[in-house]
Design a protein around this motif. Structure first.
Motif, mmCIF file in Angstrom:
data_model
loop_
_atom_site.group_PDB
_atom_site.id
_atom_site.type_symbol
_atom_site.label_atom_id
_atom_site.label_comp_id
_atom_site.label_asym_id
_atom_site.label_seq_id
_atom_site.Cartn_x
_atom_site.Cartn_y
_atom_site.Cartn_z
ATOM 1 N N LEU A 1 -5.025 -2.783 -20.129
ATOM 2 C CA LEU A 1 -5.899 -3.596 -19.278
ATOM 3 C C LEU A 1 -5.260 -4.901 -18.813
ATOM 4 O O LEU A 1 -5.253 -5.198 -17.615
ATOM 5 C CB LEU A 1 -7.228 -3.868 -19.993
ATOM 6 N N PRO A 2 -4.712 -5.741 -19.697
ATOM 7 C CA PRO A 2 -4.099 -6.986 -19.211
ATOM 8 C C PRO A 2 -2.881 -6.752 -18.330
ATOM 9 O O PRO A 2 -2.587 -7.557 -17.437
ATOM 10 C CB PRO A 2 -3.725 -7.731 -20.501
ATOM 11 N N MET A 3 -2.169 -5.631 -18.553
ATOM 12 C CA MET A 3 -1.025 -5.329 -17.696
ATOM 13 C C MET A 3 -1.470 -5.030 -16.265
ATOM 14 O O MET A 3 -0.894 -5.514 -15.293
ATOM 15 C CB MET A 3 -0.237 -4.144 -18.261
ATOM 16 N N PHE A 4 -2.522 -4.222 -16.157
ATOM 17 C CA PHE A 4 -3.050 -3.911 -14.824
ATOM 18 C C PHE A 4 -3.627 -5.164 -14.168
ATOM 19 O O PHE A 4 -3.416 -5.411 -12.977
ATOM 20 C CB PHE A 4 -4.116 -2.821 -14.912
ATOM 21 N N TYR B 1 0.833 -1.205 0.000
ATOM 22 C CA TYR B 1 0.000 0.000 0.000
ATOM 23 C C TYR B 1 0.865 1.251 0.000
ATOM 24 O O TYR B 1 1.944 1.252 0.610
ATOM 25 C CB TYR B 1 -0.939 -0.012 1.226
ATOM 26 N N PRO B 2 0.449 2.282 -0.730
ATOM 27 C CA PRO B 2 -0.855 2.447 -1.409
ATOM 28 C C PRO B 2 -0.908 1.867 -2.824
ATOM 29 O O PRO B 2 -1.870 2.095 -3.543
ATOM 30 C CB PRO B 2 -1.023 3.961 -1.446
ATOM 31 N N VAL B 3 0.140 1.117 -3.220
ATOM 32 C CA VAL B 3 0.242 0.643 -4.610
ATOM 33 C C VAL B 3 -0.976 -0.177 -5.024
ATOM 34 O O VAL B 3 -1.536 0.011 -6.115
ATOM 35 C CB VAL B 3 1.527 -0.204 -4.785
ATOM 36 N N LEU B 4 -1.411 -1.098 -4.156
ATOM 37 C CA LEU B 4 -2.518 -1.986 -4.517
ATOM 38 C C LEU B 4 -3.804 -1.203 -4.751
ATOM 39 O O LEU B 4 -4.546 -1.472 -5.707
ATOM 40 C CB LEU B 4 -2.710 -3.036 -3.421
ATOM 41 N N ASN B 5 -4.067 -0.232 -3.901
ATOM 42 C CA ASN B 5 -5.270 0.600 -4.098
ATOM 43 C C ASN B 5 -5.211 1.380 -5.407
ATOM 44 O O ASN B 5 -6.223 1.528 -6.110
ATOM 45 C CB ASN B 5 -5.423 1.573 -2.922
ATOM 46 N N GLU B 6 -4.029 1.891 -5.736
ATOM 47 C CA GLU B 6 -3.874 2.636 -6.984
ATOM 48 C C GLU B 6 -4.121 1.742 -8.195
ATOM 49 O O GLU B 6 -4.788 2.137 -9.155
ATOM 50 C CB GLU B 6 -2.474 3.240 -7.055
ATOM 51 N N LEU B 7 -3.586 0.515 -8.158
ATOM 52 C CA LEU B 7 -3.781 -0.420 -9.262
ATOM 53 C C LEU B 7 -5.268 -0.727 -9.464
ATOM 54 O O LEU B 7 -5.753 -0.769 -10.596
ATOM 55 C CB LEU B 7 -3.019 -1.721 -8.995
ATOM 56 N N ILE B 8 -5.965 -0.952 -8.361
ATOM 57 C CA ILE B 8 -7.399 -1.246 -8.444
ATOM 58 C C ILE B 8 -8.148 -0.079 -9.073
ATOM 59 O O ILE B 8 -9.015 -0.262 -9.939
ATOM 60 C CB ILE B 8 -7.965 -1.569 -7.042
ATOM 61 N N GLN B 9 -7.799 1.131 -8.655
ATOM 62 C CA GLN B 9 -8.481 2.322 -9.184
ATOM 63 C C GLN B 9 -8.224 2.480 -10.689
ATOM 64 O O GLN B 9 -9.154 2.733 -11.465
ATOM 65 C CB GLN B 9 -8.004 3.569 -8.445
ATOM 66 N N HIS B 10 -6.962 2.349 -11.109
ATOM 67 C CA HIS B 10 -6.644 2.466 -12.531
ATOM 68 C C HIS B 10 -7.332 1.381 -13.355
ATOM 69 O O HIS B 10 -7.853 1.645 -14.444
ATOM 70 C CB HIS B 10 -5.130 2.391 -12.739
ATOM 71 N N TYR B 11 -7.338 0.164 -12.837
ATOM 72 C CA TYR B 11 -7.957 -0.958 -13.555
ATOM 73 C C TYR B 11 -9.465 -0.736 -13.700
ATOM 74 O O TYR B 11 -10.042 -0.953 -14.778
ATOM 75 C CB TYR B 11 -7.670 -2.257 -12.813
ATOM 76 N N ASP B 12 -10.096 -0.291 -12.630
ATOM 77 C CA ASP B 12 -11.542 -0.014 -12.678
ATOM 78 C C ASP B 12 -11.852 1.106 -13.671
ATOM 79 O O ASP B 12 -12.834 1.034 -14.425
ATOM 80 C CB ASP B 12 -12.055 0.364 -11.287
ATOM 81 N N ASN B 13 -11.024 2.157 -13.663
ATOM 82 C CA ASN B 13 -11.249 3.278 -14.583
ATOM 83 C C ASN B 13 -11.152 2.836 -16.040
ATOM 84 O O ASN B 13 -11.966 3.237 -16.880
ATOM 85 C CB ASN B 13 -10.239 4.395 -14.316
ATOM 86 N N LEU B 14 -10.164 1.997 -16.333
ATOM 87 C CA LEU B 14 -10.004 1.511 -17.707
ATOM 88 C C LEU B 14 -11.175 0.633 -18.127
ATOM 89 O O LEU B 14 -11.651 0.709 -19.257
ATOM 90 C CB LEU B 14 -8.690 0.732 -17.834
ATOM 91 N N ASN B 15 -11.652 -0.198 -17.221
ATOM 92 C CA ASN B 15 -12.795 -1.054 -17.534
ATOM 93 C C ASN B 15 -14.048 -0.228 -17.804
ATOM 94 O O ASN B 15 -14.831 -0.539 -18.706
ATOM 95 C CB ASN B 15 -13.047 -2.045 -16.393
ATOM 96 N N LYS B 16 -14.233 0.821 -17.020
ATOM 97 C CA LYS B 16 -15.391 1.689 -17.235
ATOM 98 C C LYS B 16 -15.315 2.365 -18.591
ATOM 99 O O LYS B 16 -16.325 2.502 -19.293
ATOM 100 C CB LYS B 16 -15.476 2.738 -16.121
ATOM 101 N N LEU B 17 -14.118 2.793 -18.953
ATOM 102 C CA LEU B 17 -13.951 3.416 -20.268
ATOM 103 C C LEU B 17 -14.269 2.424 -21.379
ATOM 104 O O LEU B 17 -14.977 2.735 -22.327
ATOM 105 C CB LEU B 17 -12.518 3.920 -20.424
ATOM 106 N N LYS B 18 -13.754 1.228 -21.235
ATOM 107 C CA LYS B 18 -13.971 0.220 -22.275
ATOM 108 C C LYS B 18 -15.445 -0.150 -22.398
ATOM 109 O O LYS B 18 -15.968 -0.388 -23.489
ATOM 110 C CB LYS B 18 -13.144 -1.032 -21.977
#
Length: 236
Positions: A104-107, A40-57
């Motif tokens: 996306l697959p990287m995250f 932490y806080p790395v894991l929370n940041e990864l989750i946020q970025h991954y969620d944002n990309l999924n929403k965009l897609k």
């Protein structure tokens, strides 16, 4: 480590190779943290970025909203026209889509690595009630220990967050002491010392969260201990 901005996708040059370089540099830093078992806080940041990309897609978020709304030195009218033209440029939209598909697959893969580390650390920790627990366990203390014998003492208070779909439980904690437990000294005695020192909690719920291994304290052990305590109290 340096954070990846929330608007990294649309910030600066929108170019696949440039964004690829940005991501590779970021994930290199993430893995450095993971190699040190710092979550932490790395894991929370990864989750946020991954969620944002999924929403965009999935079309749940507008790419237009990701563009900055103000730039110094340009008037508002020109700025609006500029971004409107950019977003109707098929080449730029295709570039954004390619970046999202690449990222996306990287995250996802890096998140899975982080979750594996999290689950391992969790298996090395145990929550043990100290003495008899009162009926009210939403407030109290916990000792956080590792194999070195050092203990940190924390006061906690459970919280509830309600949404239309679900109720979430959180926790507020305050570190109040750091001690070295002496030979023959019991956790029950340490609990009595807390009761004498803090009269506003005459019968506090008290727990020991013991780690079998030494992990980074603030980036890993403390946040995992807090989540374990929430889980323990919620299921007790």
């Amino acid at each position: 480590m340096e954070k990846l901005n929330n608007d990294w996708l649309t910030d600066g040059l929108i170019d696949f190779e440039y964004k690829k370089y940005t991501l590779l540099a970021y994930f290199q830093e993430v893995r450095k943290s993971f190699n040190k078992v710092e979550l932490y806080p790395v894991l929370n940041e990864l989750i946020q970025h991954y969620d944002n990309l999924n929403k965009l897609k999935e079309g749940k978020d507008s790419i237009e909203s990701k563009f900055p709304k103000e730039v110094n030195g340009l008037d508002v009218a020109r700025l609006k026209i500029f971004y409107k033209q950019m977003l109707h440029d098929d080449e730029i939209m295709k570039e954004l889509e390619d970046i999202v598909e690449y990222a996306l697959p990287m995250f996802k893969g890096t998140l899975e690595e982080g979750k594996e580390i999290y689950e391992f650390v969790e298996t090395q920790c145990e929550v043990i009630p100290i003495g008899l627990l009162p009926l009210y366990t939403d407030e109290g203390y916990f000792f956080l220990g590792n194999p070195t014998g050092e203990l940190t003492v924390h006061r906690y208070q459970m919280m509830k967050f309600e949404s239309p779909a679900q109720t979430y439980r959180g926790i507020n904690t305050t570190r109040i002491d750091k001690i070295n437990k002496g030979i023959g000294e019991t956790f029950e005695n340490l609990k009595l010392n807390l009761i004498k020192k803090f009269a506003d909690l005459p019968n506090p719920a008290t727990y020991l969260i013991q780690s079998k291994m030494i992990f980074p304290y603030q980036p890993t052990l403390v946040p995992i201990a807090k989540r374990l305590l929430i889980k323990h109290i919620s299921t007790a």
